[in-house]
Design an enzyme around this catalytic site. Sequence first.
Site, PDB file in Angstrom:
ATOM      1  CG  ASP A 106      -2.360   1.178   0.974  1.00  0.00           C
ATOM      2  OD1 ASP A 106      -2.037   2.346   1.030  1.00  0.00           O
ATOM      3  OD2 ASP A 106      -3.275   1.090   0.923  1.00  0.00           O
ATOM      4  CG  ASP A 240      -6.693  -4.423  -2.228  1.00  0.00           C
ATOM      5  OD1 ASP A 240      -7.518  -3.542  -1.551  1.00  0.00           O
ATOM      6  OD2 ASP A 240      -5.373  -4.131  -1.899  1.00  0.00           O
ATOM      7  N   GLY A 266      -8.200 -10.236   0.701  1.00  0.00           N
ATOM      8  CA  GLY A 266      -8.126  -8.673   0.878  1.00  0.00           C
ATOM      9  C   GLY A 266      -7.232  -8.032   0.551  1.00  0.00           C
ATOM     10  CG  HIS A 267      -6.237  -3.453   1.531  1.00  0.00           C
ATOM     11  ND1 HIS A 267      -5.350  -3.124   0.206  1.00  0.00           N
ATOM     12  CD2 HIS A 267      -5.533  -2.685   2.860  1.00  0.00           C
ATOM     13  CE1 HIS A 267      -4.874  -1.604   0.426  1.00  0.00           C
ATOM     14  NE2 HIS A 267      -4.653  -1.633   1.637  1.00  0.00           N
ATOM     15  CG  PHE A 268      -5.225  -5.123   5.941  1.00  0.00           C
ATOM     16  CD1 PHE A 268      -3.230  -4.695   5.704  1.00  0.00           C
ATOM     17  CD2 PHE A 268      -6.149  -3.881   5.893  1.00  0.00           C
ATOM     18  CE1 PHE A 268      -3.269  -3.233   5.861  1.00  0.00           C
ATOM     19  CE2 PHE A 268      -5.739  -2.673   6.331  1.00  0.00           C
ATOM     20  CZ  PHE A 268      -4.672  -2.040   6.172  1.00  0.00           C
TER      21      PHE A 268
END
Length: 296
Positions: A106, A240, A266-268
Amino acid sequence: MTSIPVVRYKTESIDGVNVFYREAGPTDAPVVLLLHGFPTSSHMFRNLIPILAQKYRVVAPDYPGFGQSDAPDRATFSYGFQRYADMIDVLLGRLNIDRFAMYVMDYGAPVGYRLALKNPARVAGLIVQNGNAYTEGLREFWNPIKAYWADQSVKNREALHGLVTLDTTIFQYTDGVSDVSRISPDNWLHDQALLDRPGNREIQMDLFLDYGTNVPLYPAFQAFFREHRPPTIIVWGKNDKIFPEEGAHPYLRDLPDAETHIFDTGHFALEDKLDEIAPLLSSFLDRSIGAESGKA
């Protein structure tokens, strides 16, 4: 039982700002620098650090305005990605670190890539997890942010306030995750408490605006990949919505030998896929920086 690495929690004053970092592992081992994303901190690496620190010196800082680092008033401190890269550079100098592998995620991607541009030869390897360097990766989620880049009106700035609310923080941890019982709610309680510090919302708005300065640097980031070819592993959560899978595959244009793993999360991704990701990272580091130093 094998020895359990000790994690130490330290701060270093840089430009009058206390920068917090976690450090673990043998001081004479190859270094792995962990660069966190939004809206979290080095806290996102809390479970990975003891695993990597069995063989490697691990350093994980918090950027100003995040985690346990100071969050100075934006009237006296200019928040931005180049400022963060410069401060991490100072921290590395004080820790006598002149070569390292980077885990970038990120916000950590533009921070790390800006750091790489300052002295590319220092970068011994790359771990890329949902961190963008290609325009293909800036999709629908980014449209309100792109509108703010184009027109810095109060209306467009205020339209981004929802990105620092509890609902959005929970979304970042849970969206695209098949088994939410693997995600500790401590994550969003920790992150949101820090996001809610007085003045922090406007700090985050400044950073959303400054993120636009990273996009013109994408060609320079890509040139760094092509010209220096650091050993690279990509571990990416395909669900994500912030940094979707479309941002992962373009790396192979410039790093064709990159090892790529796409996960159903997903994102994490470390939160629910650590058991799958950590062995891949350990093997990668052993083959790259570990082999380089003879410590694998």
